[in-house]
Design a protein around this motif. Sequence first.
Motif, PDB file in Angstrom:
ATOM      1  N   LEU A  39      -8.927  -6.924   4.899  1.00  0.00           N
ATOM      2  CA  LEU A  39      -7.554  -6.818   4.389  1.00  0.00           C
ATOM      3  C   LEU A  39      -7.297  -7.868   3.304  1.00  0.00           C
ATOM      4  N   ILE A  40      -7.828  -9.062   3.507  1.00  0.00           N
ATOM      5  CA  ILE A  40      -7.632 -10.121   2.509  1.00  0.00           C
ATOM      6  C   ILE A  40      -8.293  -9.749   1.187  1.00  0.00           C
ATOM      7  N   GLN A  41      -9.494  -9.170   1.252  1.00  0.00           N
ATOM      8  CA  GLN A  41     -10.152  -8.747   0.016  1.00  0.00           C
ATOM      9  C   GLN A  41      -9.382  -7.624  -0.680  1.00  0.00           C
ATOM     10  N   GLU A  42      -8.713  -6.803   0.116  1.00  0.00           N
ATOM     11  CA  GLU A  42      -7.908  -5.724  -0.466  1.00  0.00           C
ATOM     12  C   GLU A  42      -6.679  -6.260  -1.201  1.00  0.00           C
ATOM     13  N   LEU A  43      -6.334  -7.526  -0.962  1.00  0.00           N
ATOM     14  CA  LEU A  43      -5.240  -8.139  -1.722  1.00  0.00           C
ATOM     15  C   LEU A  43      -5.583  -8.238  -3.206  1.00  0.00           C
ATOM     16  N   THR A  49      -0.824  -0.105  -4.480  1.00  0.00           N
ATOM     17  CA  THR A  49      -0.467   0.402  -3.155  1.00  0.00           C
ATOM     18  C   THR A  49      -1.395  -0.154  -2.088  1.00  0.00           C
ATOM     19  N   ILE A  50      -2.697  -0.213  -2.391  1.00  0.00           N
ATOM     20  CA  ILE A  50      -3.665  -0.760  -1.437  1.00  0.00           C
ATOM     21  C   ILE A  50      -3.358  -2.247  -1.186  1.00  0.00           C
ATOM     22  N   LYS A  51      -3.066  -2.974  -2.255  1.00  0.00           N
ATOM     23  CA  LYS A  51      -2.695  -4.386  -2.107  1.00  0.00           C
ATOM     24  C   LYS A  51      -1.484  -4.552  -1.200  1.00  0.00           C
ATOM     25  N   SER A  52      -0.467  -3.770  -1.471  1.00  0.00           N
ATOM     26  CA  SER A  52       0.786  -3.884  -0.727  1.00  0.00           C
ATOM     27  C   SER A  52       0.590  -3.562   0.748  1.00  0.00           C
ATOM     28  N   ASN A  53      -0.155  -2.490   1.025  1.00  0.00           N
ATOM     29  CA  ASN A  53      -0.412  -2.103   2.424  1.00  0.00           C
ATOM     30  C   ASN A  53      -1.216  -3.182   3.155  1.00  0.00           C
ATOM     31  N   ALA A  54      -2.171  -3.803   2.439  1.00  0.00           N
ATOM     32  CA  ALA A  54      -2.959  -4.886   3.048  1.00  0.00           C
ATOM     33  C   ALA A  54      -2.058  -6.070   3.373  1.00  0.00           C
ATOM     34  N   ALA A  55      -1.156  -6.402   2.445  1.00  0.00           N
ATOM     35  CA  ALA A  55      -0.232  -7.522   2.672  1.00  0.00           C
ATOM     36  C   ALA A  55       0.668  -7.255   3.872  1.00  0.00           C
ATOM     37  N   LYS A  56       1.202  -6.043   3.968  1.00  0.00           N
ATOM     38  CA  LYS A  56       2.062  -5.689   5.099  1.00  0.00           C
ATOM     39  C   LYS A  56       1.298  -5.789   6.411  1.00  0.00           C
ATOM     40  N   SER A  57       0.048  -5.328   6.420  1.00  0.00           N
ATOM     41  CA  SER A  57      -0.770  -5.389   7.634  1.00  0.00           C
ATOM     42  C   SER A  57      -1.023  -6.834   8.047  1.00  0.00           C
ATOM     43  N   LEU A  58      -1.304  -7.702   7.076  1.00  0.00           N
ATOM     44  CA  LEU A  58      -1.563  -9.109   7.377  1.00  0.00           C
ATOM     45  C   LEU A  58      -0.315  -9.808   7.906  1.00  0.00           C
ATOM     46  N   VAL A  59       0.834  -9.465   7.347  1.00  0.00           N
ATOM     47  CA  VAL A  59       2.093 -10.029   7.859  1.00  0.00           C
ATOM     48  C   VAL A  59       2.305  -9.601   9.301  1.00  0.00           C
ATOM     49  N   ASN A  60       2.015  -8.335   9.604  1.00  0.00           N
ATOM     50  CA  ASN A  60       2.160  -7.834  10.976  1.00  0.00           C
ATOM     51  C   ASN A  60       1.171  -8.501  11.938  1.00  0.00           C
ATOM     52  N   ILE A  61      -0.038  -8.785  11.444  1.00  0.00           N
ATOM     53  CA  ILE A  61      -1.034  -9.476  12.280  1.00  0.00           C
ATOM     54  C   ILE A  61      -0.560 -10.886  12.607  1.00  0.00           C
ATOM     55  N   GLY A  62       0.019 -11.555  11.616  1.00  0.00           N
ATOM     56  CA  GLY A  62       0.637 -12.847  11.861  1.00  0.00           C
ATOM     57  C   GLY A  62      -0.334 -13.998  11.999  1.00  0.00           C
ATOM     58  N   ASP A  63      -0.146 -14.822  13.023  1.00  0.00           N
ATOM     59  CA  ASP A  63      -0.873 -16.082  13.167  1.00  0.00           C
ATOM     60  C   ASP A  63      -2.391 -15.957  13.110  1.00  0.00           C
ATOM     61  N   GLU A 265      12.206  -4.900  -2.084  1.00  0.00           N
ATOM     62  CA  GLU A 265      11.353  -5.882  -1.415  1.00  0.00           C
ATOM     63  C   GLU A 265       9.926  -5.717  -1.923  1.00  0.00           C
ATOM     64  N   PHE A 266       9.267  -6.844  -2.178  1.00  0.00           N
ATOM     65  CA  PHE A 266       7.910  -6.822  -2.710  1.00  0.00           C
ATOM     66  C   PHE A 266       6.987  -7.609  -1.797  1.00  0.00           C
ATOM     67  N   PHE A 267       5.826  -7.027  -1.473  1.00  0.00           N
ATOM     68  CA  PHE A 267       4.850  -7.723  -0.649  1.00  0.00           C
ATOM     69  C   PHE A 267       3.751  -8.362  -1.482  1.00  0.00           C
TER      70      PHE A 267
END
Length: 406
Positions: A39-43, A49-63, A265-267
Amino acid sequence: MKARIFLTIIFALFLVTSQVQASENQSDESVSDEAIDQLIQELGNSNTTIKSNAAKSLVNIGDPAVEPLITALNDENYDVRENAALVLGKIGNETAIEPLITALSEQEWEETQEEEEFGRALETALGSFGEPAVEPLAEFLKEKEYSHSVGHAIAALEPIGEPAVPVLVQLLYTELRVEAAYHLRMIGEPAEDYLIPLLSDANPQVRDRAAEALIGTTNPDAIEPLTKLLDDENEYARNKARRALEIMENQSPETESFLYGREREFFVEDEKREWLSSLEPIVKGRSEYIMPYFYPDGPVIGYGLNFQGYLIVDLLIGSEVNESLMAEIYSVIDEEALKNGVEEVPVLFSFESMPVPDEAVDEDVAIDGSLELTTSTNTLNEPLLKGFMSMILIILIIGLLLSRKT
């Protein structure tokens, strides 16, 4: 029999609740390190769109994603660095504050666009942590001369607001006073109790910048010291005190900001950049449609883009402005935006004073990060929702069994 059925119901509810809690506790932690790294590499993917979805997933994963994201602040790909910083800000784990400041300090700053964008991302991320970031930023700023890193660190203090005011006030006694005064002014009322005593400070440059930061105040406690400053030896302090008093005399009580349209809103920064590009044609060359509202014929003294994703309209403090007039101006802008394919364009109205001439002020008024509006929505946790549905289903089934027994 009824007692046994009742105990069965309690046991079933206990099992469902336990499953829900286990699901909540394990949902994020079960994500593998490999999945997080992917997911980080997809940033850094070329597809927004791929970047944004990866960022949203990482935020959801959290700590669990924080340490890998901290490592990514040194990635060779600037997009990965930039978006990793923004995701860390959205996650909000305070262990990321020091690494973000380190990344800011270690930038080579060859004034490339990529470096500036990374600096903005670090600034945004640090500002989002609020009060916990104040002390580390203050430590970083000690005995510093101006640099790109320092500029971004000072700007990160502004959205933190009142907890950051003492740090910015101390910077008025340093070579960073220009930047500190600007951000104190943008913080506004929470800074006034600190600034008013400085109008009598022994240092003429501090008096000058304190008066500048108080331009736009409505605090009556500032009147007497500002009046005394009219006879000050420092010409710039006299000019700013005069301007502050003029504004106080004619000031409208309504000086807050008003947002019309729909906030976005922008991720990842590419989303924001694409959005800003769609807004550029609307404000290019101070288009004719807005000119009838410009001073002296109208209250508008500034019109441009805010890097947070708004069109900004600066209204002269003390001018006759009401909601009807703002709605009229917005409708004109919105009509122009629709011609460019932008619906419900967000327009931020704020009250400003006329700029005061100064010896050396290098500030970007048209595009700045001084205003960051946030919205929040309440969402029901999906595993919890499924658990409640399961409990309801069990109760219904057992109810049917009981009805048959009777």
